[in-house]
Enzyme design. Sequence first.
Site, PDB file in Angstrom:
ATOM      1  N   GLU A 169     111.589  63.585  25.767  1.00 34.64           N
ATOM      2  CA  GLU A 169     112.903  64.176  26.004  1.00 34.64           C
ATOM      3  C   GLU A 169     113.580  63.394  27.129  1.00 34.64           C
ATOM      4  O   GLU A 169     112.921  63.081  28.115  1.00 34.64           O
ATOM      5  CB  GLU A 169     112.805  65.649  26.397  1.00 34.64           C
ATOM      6  CG  GLU A 169     114.188  66.323  26.347  1.00 34.64           C
ATOM      7  CD  GLU A 169     114.170  67.799  26.732  1.00 34.64           C
ATOM      8  OE1 GLU A 169     113.223  68.240  27.409  1.00 34.64           O
ATOM      9  OE2 GLU A 169     115.115  68.498  26.351  1.00 34.64           O
ATOM     10  N   ALA A 203     107.651  70.263  33.883  1.00 37.46           N
ATOM     11  CA  ALA A 203     106.817  70.382  32.688  1.00 37.46           C
ATOM     12  C   ALA A 203     107.651  69.994  31.473  1.00 37.46           C
ATOM     13  O   ALA A 203     108.872  69.884  31.568  1.00 37.46           O
ATOM     14  CB  ALA A 203     106.308  71.810  32.534  1.00 37.46           C
ATOM     15  N   MET A 204     106.973  69.779  30.334  1.00 41.05           N
ATOM     16  CA  MET A 204     107.681  69.412  29.107  1.00 41.05           C
ATOM     17  C   MET A 204     107.073  70.154  27.934  1.00 41.05           C
ATOM     18  O   MET A 204     105.860  70.136  27.731  1.00 41.05           O
ATOM     19  CB  MET A 204     107.604  67.888  28.900  1.00 41.05           C
ATOM     20  CG  MET A 204     108.218  67.422  27.580  1.00 41.05           C
ATOM     21  SD  MET A 204     109.995  67.792  27.456  1.00 41.05           S
ATOM     22  CE  MET A 204     110.168  67.927  25.676  1.00 41.05           C
ATOM     23  N   GLU A 205     107.960  70.747  27.132  1.00 40.33           N
ATOM     24  CA  GLU A 205     107.542  71.729  26.122  1.00 40.33           C
ATOM     25  C   GLU A 205     107.090  71.135  24.791  1.00 40.33           C
ATOM     26  O   GLU A 205     107.112  71.853  23.784  1.00 40.33           O
ATOM     27  CB  GLU A 205     108.706  72.687  25.867  1.00 40.33           C
ATOM     28  CG  GLU A 205     109.911  72.061  25.133  1.00 40.33           C
ATOM     29  CD  GLU A 205     111.030  71.599  26.046  1.00 40.33           C
ATOM     30  OE1 GLU A 205     110.769  71.342  27.238  1.00 40.33           O
ATOM     31  OE2 GLU A 205     112.180  71.477  25.561  1.00 40.33           O
ATOM     32  N   GLU A 255     107.882  77.110  29.389  1.00 40.10           N
ATOM     33  CA  GLU A 255     107.538  76.139  28.338  1.00 40.10           C
ATOM     34  C   GLU A 255     107.128  76.848  27.053  1.00 40.10           C
ATOM     35  O   GLU A 255     107.432  76.371  25.948  1.00 40.10           O
ATOM     36  CB  GLU A 255     106.433  75.201  28.826  1.00 40.10           C
ATOM     37  CG  GLU A 255     106.751  74.450  30.120  1.00 40.10           C
ATOM     38  CD  GLU A 255     108.108  73.774  30.117  1.00 40.10           C
ATOM     39  OE1 GLU A 255     108.534  73.266  29.062  1.00 40.10           O
ATOM     40  OE2 GLU A 255     108.772  73.764  31.182  1.00 40.10           O
ATOM     41  N   HIS A 287     110.057  77.882  25.042  1.00 39.72           N
ATOM     42  CA  HIS A 287     110.611  76.762  24.264  1.00 39.72           C
ATOM     43  C   HIS A 287     109.917  76.581  22.915  1.00 39.72           C
ATOM     44  O   HIS A 287     110.483  75.962  22.019  1.00 39.72           O
ATOM     45  CB  HIS A 287     110.443  75.447  25.027  1.00 39.72           C
ATOM     46  CG  HIS A 287     111.500  75.186  26.044  1.00 39.72           C
ATOM     47  ND1 HIS A 287     112.843  75.345  25.788  1.00 39.72           N
ATOM     48  CD2 HIS A 287     111.406  74.746  27.326  1.00 39.72           C
ATOM     49  CE1 HIS A 287     113.526  75.010  26.881  1.00 39.72           C
ATOM     50  NE2 HIS A 287     112.679  74.654  27.821  1.00 39.72           N
ATOM     51  N   GLU A 314     117.595  75.532  27.280  1.00 36.44           N
ATOM     52  CA  GLU A 314     117.229  75.718  28.694  1.00 36.44           C
ATOM     53  C   GLU A 314     117.695  77.040  29.283  1.00 36.44           C
ATOM     54  O   GLU A 314     116.966  77.671  30.043  1.00 36.44           O
ATOM     55  CB  GLU A 314     117.737  74.542  29.531  1.00 36.44           C
ATOM     56  CG  GLU A 314     117.132  73.195  29.145  1.00 36.44           C
ATOM     57  CD  GLU A 314     115.605  73.178  29.166  1.00 36.44           C
ATOM     58  OE1 GLU A 314     114.990  74.111  29.716  1.00 36.44           O
ATOM     59  OE2 GLU A 314     115.027  72.230  28.598  1.00 36.44           O
TER      60      GLU A 314
HETATM   61 ZN   LIG Z   1     112.966  73.873  29.733  1.00 35.76          ZN
END
Ligand SMILES: [Zn+2]
Length: 837
Positions: free
Chosen positions: A125, A260-262, A296, A299, A318
């Site tokens: 992303e 963090a990344m989902e 996360e 998401h 978001e």
């Molecule tokens: Zn997010």
Amino acid sequence: MQPVTRLYTQFIPHHYDIHWDLTKAKEDRLISGTVTISGEQKDTANIRLHAHELDVHSVSVNGVDVADFTLDADADELVIPHHTPGQVTLAVDFSLTLTDAMHGLYPCYFVYDGIRQELYATQFESHHAREAFPCIDEPEAKATFSVSITHDTKHVALSNMPVATTDARDHATLTTFDVTPKMSSYLVAFVVGNIHKKSGRTKRGIEVNIWASPAQHANTLDFALESATKIIDFYEEYFGVNYPLAKCDHVALPDFSSGAMENWGLITYREVCLLADPKTTGPAGKHLIASVVAHELAHQWFGNLVTMEWWDYLWLNESFADFVEHIAVDALYPEWETWLDFILSRGIAALRRDAIEGVQPVQVTVKHPDEISTLFDGAIVYGKGARLMKMLRAFVGEEAFRAGLKEYFSTYAYGNTKGDDLWACLSKASGKDVGVFMNTWITQPGYPVVSVTPDGISQTQFFIGQHAESTKIWPVPLGAVPAGNVPEIMYDKELAVAIEPNQRFNSGDNGHFVTQYTPEHLKTLLSQIHSASTVDRLTLLNDQTLLVRGRYESSASLIDLLSYYEGETNDAVWDIMAMTLGELKKFVETDNAAEQKLRALSARIARSNFERLGFEPVKGEPVTDTKLRGTILGMMLYGEDATVIDGMMARFDIATLADLPAEIRSLVIATVVRYTDDNAVIDQLMDTYQNTPSAELKEDIMAAMTSTRDPEVAARLLADCKNAEIVRPQDVSPWFVYLVRNRFTRTVAWDWLRGSWDWVLATYGGDKSFDEFPRYAASGLMTEEQLAEYKAFFEPMLDNPTLTRTITMGISEISARLALLAEDGEAVREKLRDLDD
Ligand SMILES: [Zn+2]
């Protein structure tokens, strides 16, 4: 800026077969890959795929080699001459060179058993999948993905889906994963390396794994495992739609740019956002972890199952995740009072930033991919957006909110949406016109100040700093208590209505606005402040600090205001009280007598709670007292109270920092940093910082060291920031922001930023965090000379689309601060000097 064509309109991918070979990553920094893409060509123009800094070795279409493909570096495109519409299968052989930039496909470093090791991870992303394989890198281009990776046999390989097969030969293993459901390219992910895990299952049997490098002890995985498992159960119940995959991995990465990344089924985190050491992590640290995990996981529905059609609608991801995480955390951990934290973390940031002219709306039109990174303005798309979702839930009611969401997920599963699709589902569920209420809030930047007089209410746009005339208005949910004759929502600019003398507005904080009362009205509310709800005590005080920043009230009025709050015991309200006092610090930097009075005031209002709470937690005390203790001791330290300074110094022992209670650890270290003249202590602290595996202890040391009053120490710390073996690039910006806000080290930090700009550009250019540096600089600078320097340095960069808005707003922010200092300064100092000792 030229809009970029959506490649998806010309070629629709259906399925990707991707293979990466990592066996030469460590020695040669080389990763080779192949991708086969089946899809539909829509027209007779060339086929164009996104590709960024990939070496392409061969291309075939329907099994026939194509020699005359080209790479268009400016457009990030691989152009394949093929002009027959219909189903096609493309195959591309490519390779890439591994770099340390924390996006695309990148290495992370950690030391275990004295040996520096690497693991490999992805961060796609917003538009970085194109750095790892040729693809249509647009959220609407959903496809299925078959991923396989050849890697060192000693390593674990994870991807979005469970492992299908492994084939081990000599030192290399080929791991193949199950085919994904239809998903967007920015959510594809893998992690490969020496990592260990703890596992659990949800009620329905979904496998949940928490992973970290071996430098992290197994017991640091327990808290996240408990939270992650419970939160999936909670969302399945709350949304009425099951988690769509068979497993969910959560991996703590030693190097990670954001929080963090989902990635679907394979969520990645910076270590401090996932790992809780049972001994060193306090309630605030656990609260952070549960919140990030809940964000996360939200998401996995908002964003992954149903995805925004284009980045204009990033808020559909978001704003929702940021709001919903609080619903989950409040349900599972009510003792943390997360909705109060919501005001402190999201409310304050959103209300401050959204008041500056030039701010972006929640929904922004994005023409060019380079603009995407500027969308992730935490205060707006996350903070304001989440506040608007809370407002929306109050507008439609809890039951309709959940029913509307269930319909939304069911209708659009594996598809893409715009804001209106969500409004339609919520309108149907509630019988109210959600679009009419919400669209103004989502598309219009800023928010109103609601002015209350005995015979009416009016709204105008609220500003901090210079601005053009504004005629904007909003549909304002007034939240009046008692309700009296006041309507639920005010649609007009003015409203003639009798106001009761003790009526409060925005009660419960379900509106995004500030309220200005007449002096008599405010006095009545303050005299009854202890019978108001905690949320209302908190928002009333915060509104006053905003009105001061916007020059609706005088800064000196904050001094009297604080006296009404003496006797307060809630930790969140105390945070705002400490912040209110902090608003006054900038006025006394050059006036020693006034500063001494402000310090004395700080110690005076904190003292009774200090006497109640002492230095250390008492077994069985409420969590709120544990959190409050840190704030109170911080205020006593600002007050230079000898007992507290001695008590803190006595608790310092470099060998056992981790044993200190989490809430006072950084204060203990900070006291030593400020009051010692022993340089060896600084060396020992930096040594501990560099070598501890605990991200939390690192943060505490950073917070403490940046409170130094010695510019030479600051210069040394900033030099260490450019050495990745001491301070990881992911951790540098907080060092800078604290040092530039510290009056003793401001000049050193500001000079360092300008002198290090080439390094900043090389390290963070292209990353979401890049614009933090001009933004943070603007939050600290205090003089006309610094404003001129800021303009001279950053204005030549205004045509860089990732910086334009940040620089413009930075200039406004510093100018507003200077105007406030000039106009209110003397009155504040005089009032302080007149205070009794
Ligand atoms: Zn997010």
